[in-house]
Design a protein around this motif. Structure first.
Motif, PDB file in Angstrom:
ATOM      1  N   CYS A  42       0.784  -1.025   0.028  1.00  0.00           N
ATOM      2  CA  CYS A  42       0.045   0.020  -0.018  1.00  0.00           C
ATOM      3  C   CYS A  42       0.797   1.311   0.028  1.00  0.00           C
ATOM      4  O   CYS A  42       0.321   2.175  -0.389  1.00  0.00           O
ATOM      5  CB  CYS A  42      -0.965  -0.053   1.194  1.00  0.00           C
ATOM      6  N   PHE A  43       1.863   1.204   0.431  1.00  0.00           N
ATOM      7  CA  PHE A  43       3.106   2.586   0.616  1.00  0.00           C
ATOM      8  C   PHE A  43       3.145   2.780  -0.853  1.00  0.00           C
ATOM      9  O   PHE A  43       3.388   3.921  -1.281  1.00  0.00           O
ATOM     10  CB  PHE A  43       4.356   2.289   1.240  1.00  0.00           C
ATOM     11  N   PHE A  44       3.328   1.782  -1.769  1.00  0.00           N
ATOM     12  CA  PHE A  44       3.697   2.119  -3.140  1.00  0.00           C
ATOM     13  C   PHE A  44       2.463   2.866  -3.899  1.00  0.00           C
ATOM     14  O   PHE A  44       2.842   3.308  -5.043  1.00  0.00           O
ATOM     15  CB  PHE A  44       4.169   0.830  -3.943  1.00  0.00           C
ATOM     16  N   ASN A  45       1.360   2.668  -3.316  1.00  0.00           N
ATOM     17  CA  ASN A  45       0.180   3.424  -3.936  1.00  0.00           C
ATOM     18  C   ASN A  45       0.274   4.950  -4.022  1.00  0.00           C
ATOM     19  O   ASN A  45      -0.301   5.786  -4.800  1.00  0.00           O
ATOM     20  CB  ASN A  45      -1.081   3.088  -3.238  1.00  0.00           C
ATOM     21  N   LEU A  46       1.321   5.676  -3.137  1.00  0.00           N
ATOM     22  CA  LEU A  46       1.490   6.845  -2.877  1.00  0.00           C
ATOM     23  C   LEU A  46       2.417   7.585  -4.007  1.00  0.00           C
ATOM     24  O   LEU A  46       2.642   8.610  -4.131  1.00  0.00           O
ATOM     25  CB  LEU A  46       2.180   7.229  -1.730  1.00  0.00           C
ATOM     26  N   VAL A  47       3.034   6.687  -4.840  1.00  0.00           N
ATOM     27  CA  VAL A  47       4.088   6.885  -5.665  1.00  0.00           C
ATOM     28  C   VAL A  47       3.583   6.591  -7.296  1.00  0.00           C
ATOM     29  O   VAL A  47       3.498   5.302  -7.562  1.00  0.00           O
ATOM     30  CB  VAL A  47       5.509   6.464  -5.533  1.00  0.00           C
ATOM     31  N   GLU A  48       3.131   7.500  -7.800  1.00  0.00           N
ATOM     32  CA  GLU A  48       2.439   7.240  -9.333  1.00  0.00           C
ATOM     33  C   GLU A  48       3.570   6.400 -10.098  1.00  0.00           C
ATOM     34  O   GLU A  48       4.836   6.630 -10.020  1.00  0.00           O
ATOM     35  CB  GLU A  48       2.272   8.398  -9.881  1.00  0.00           C
ATOM     36  N   GLY A  49       3.225   5.437 -10.854  1.00  0.00           N
ATOM     37  CA  GLY A  49       3.874   4.588 -11.537  1.00  0.00           C
ATOM     38  C   GLY A  49       4.835   3.317 -11.271  1.00  0.00           C
ATOM     39  O   GLY A  49       5.752   3.089 -11.750  1.00  0.00           O
ATOM     40  N   THR A  50       4.376   3.030  -9.990  1.00  0.00           N
ATOM     41  CA  THR A  50       5.213   2.082  -9.466  1.00  0.00           C
ATOM     42  C   THR A  50       4.614   0.683  -9.595  1.00  0.00           C
ATOM     43  O   THR A  50       5.096  -0.305  -8.934  1.00  0.00           O
ATOM     44  CB  THR A  50       5.260   2.243  -7.795  1.00  0.00           C
ATOM     45  N   GLU A  51       3.616   0.506 -10.601  1.00  0.00           N
ATOM     46  CA  GLU A  51       2.799  -0.792 -10.679  1.00  0.00           C
ATOM     47  C   GLU A  51       3.827  -1.708 -11.095  1.00  0.00           C
ATOM     48  O   GLU A  51       3.651  -3.084 -10.850  1.00  0.00           O
ATOM     49  CB  GLU A  51       1.634  -0.641 -11.561  1.00  0.00           C
ATOM     50  N   ASP A  52       4.770  -1.548 -12.072  1.00  0.00           N
ATOM     51  CA  ASP A  52       5.820  -2.388 -12.634  1.00  0.00           C
ATOM     52  C   ASP A  52       6.917  -2.381 -12.125  1.00  0.00           C
ATOM     53  O   ASP A  52       8.097  -2.513 -12.619  1.00  0.00           O
ATOM     54  CB  ASP A  52       5.976  -2.016 -14.304  1.00  0.00           C
ATOM     55  N   ARG A  53       7.093  -2.089 -10.728  1.00  0.00           N
ATOM     56  CA  ARG A  53       8.498  -2.011  -9.977  1.00  0.00           C
ATOM     57  C   ARG A  53       9.132  -3.386  -9.872  1.00  0.00           C
ATOM     58  O   ARG A  53       8.614  -4.425 -10.083  1.00  0.00           O
ATOM     59  CB  ARG A  53       8.288  -1.490  -8.537  1.00  0.00           C
ATOM     60  N   ALA A  54      10.572  -3.269  -9.760  1.00  0.00           N
ATOM     61  CA  ALA A  54      11.257  -4.385  -9.626  1.00  0.00           C
ATOM     62  C   ALA A  54      11.037  -5.313  -8.243  1.00  0.00           C
ATOM     63  O   ALA A  54      10.879  -6.646  -8.395  1.00  0.00           O
ATOM     64  CB  ALA A  54      12.669  -3.881  -9.717  1.00  0.00           C
ATOM     65  N   GLY A  55      10.866  -4.840  -7.329  1.00  0.00           N
ATOM     66  CA  GLY A  55      10.432  -5.411  -5.889  1.00  0.00           C
ATOM     67  C   GLY A  55       9.878  -4.371  -4.943  1.00  0.00           C
ATOM     68  O   GLY A  55       9.552  -3.250  -5.250  1.00  0.00           O
ATOM     69  N   ASP A  56       9.849  -4.927  -4.100  1.00  0.00           N
ATOM     70  CA  ASP A  56       8.916  -4.212  -2.833  1.00  0.00           C
ATOM     71  C   ASP A  56       9.992  -3.850  -1.513  1.00  0.00           C
ATOM     72  O   ASP A  56       9.865  -3.501  -0.443  1.00  0.00           O
ATOM     73  CB  ASP A  56       7.968  -5.018  -1.996  1.00  0.00           C
ATOM     74  N   SER A  57      11.463  -3.767  -2.046  1.00  0.00           N
ATOM     75  CA  SER A  57      12.348  -3.416  -1.077  1.00  0.00           C
ATOM     76  C   SER A  57      12.348  -1.985  -0.442  1.00  0.00           C
ATOM     77  O   SER A  57      11.961  -1.108  -1.208  1.00  0.00           O
ATOM     78  CB  SER A  57      13.737  -3.753  -1.531  1.00  0.00           C
ATOM     79  N   PHE A  58      12.929  -1.712   0.615  1.00  0.00           N
ATOM     80  CA  PHE A  58      13.041  -0.427   1.038  1.00  0.00           C
ATOM     81  C   PHE A  58      13.719   0.363  -0.034  1.00  0.00           C
ATOM     82  O   PHE A  58      13.421   1.597  -0.178  1.00  0.00           O
ATOM     83  CB  PHE A  58      14.133  -0.225   2.421  1.00  0.00           C
TER      84      PHE A  58
END
Length: 70
Positions: A42-58
């Motif tokens: 859910c934190f990634f929802n705050l950053v537009e365009g992260t749907e195709d990110r490499a991973g969920d690391s810090f």
């Protein structure tokens, strides 16, 4: 009292840790993420365009935020 899952912004309803699957709110998800040194989805929802990110690391999260600031 309102059910805790109504506050969840995570769209990954298939996740067994999603608050709609149990009555423990976000705690199981947070515990898993802390153990794996990852950010909750859910934190990634705050950053537009992260749907195709490499991973969920810090680091993945920090890099996503920094890219959006430039």
């Amino acid at each position: 009292m309102e059910h805790l899952s109504t506050f969840c912004s995570c769209a990954n309803l298939a996740c067994p840790l999603h608050p709609t699957k149990h009555d423990k709110g976000c705690a199981p998800c947070i515990q898993k993420n802390l153990r794996l040194k990852e950010m909750p989805n859910c934190f990634f929802n705050l950053v537009e365009g992260t749907e195709d990110r490499a991973g969920d690391s810090f680091e993945d999260f920090a890099n996503s935020v920094l890219r959006k600031q430039n």
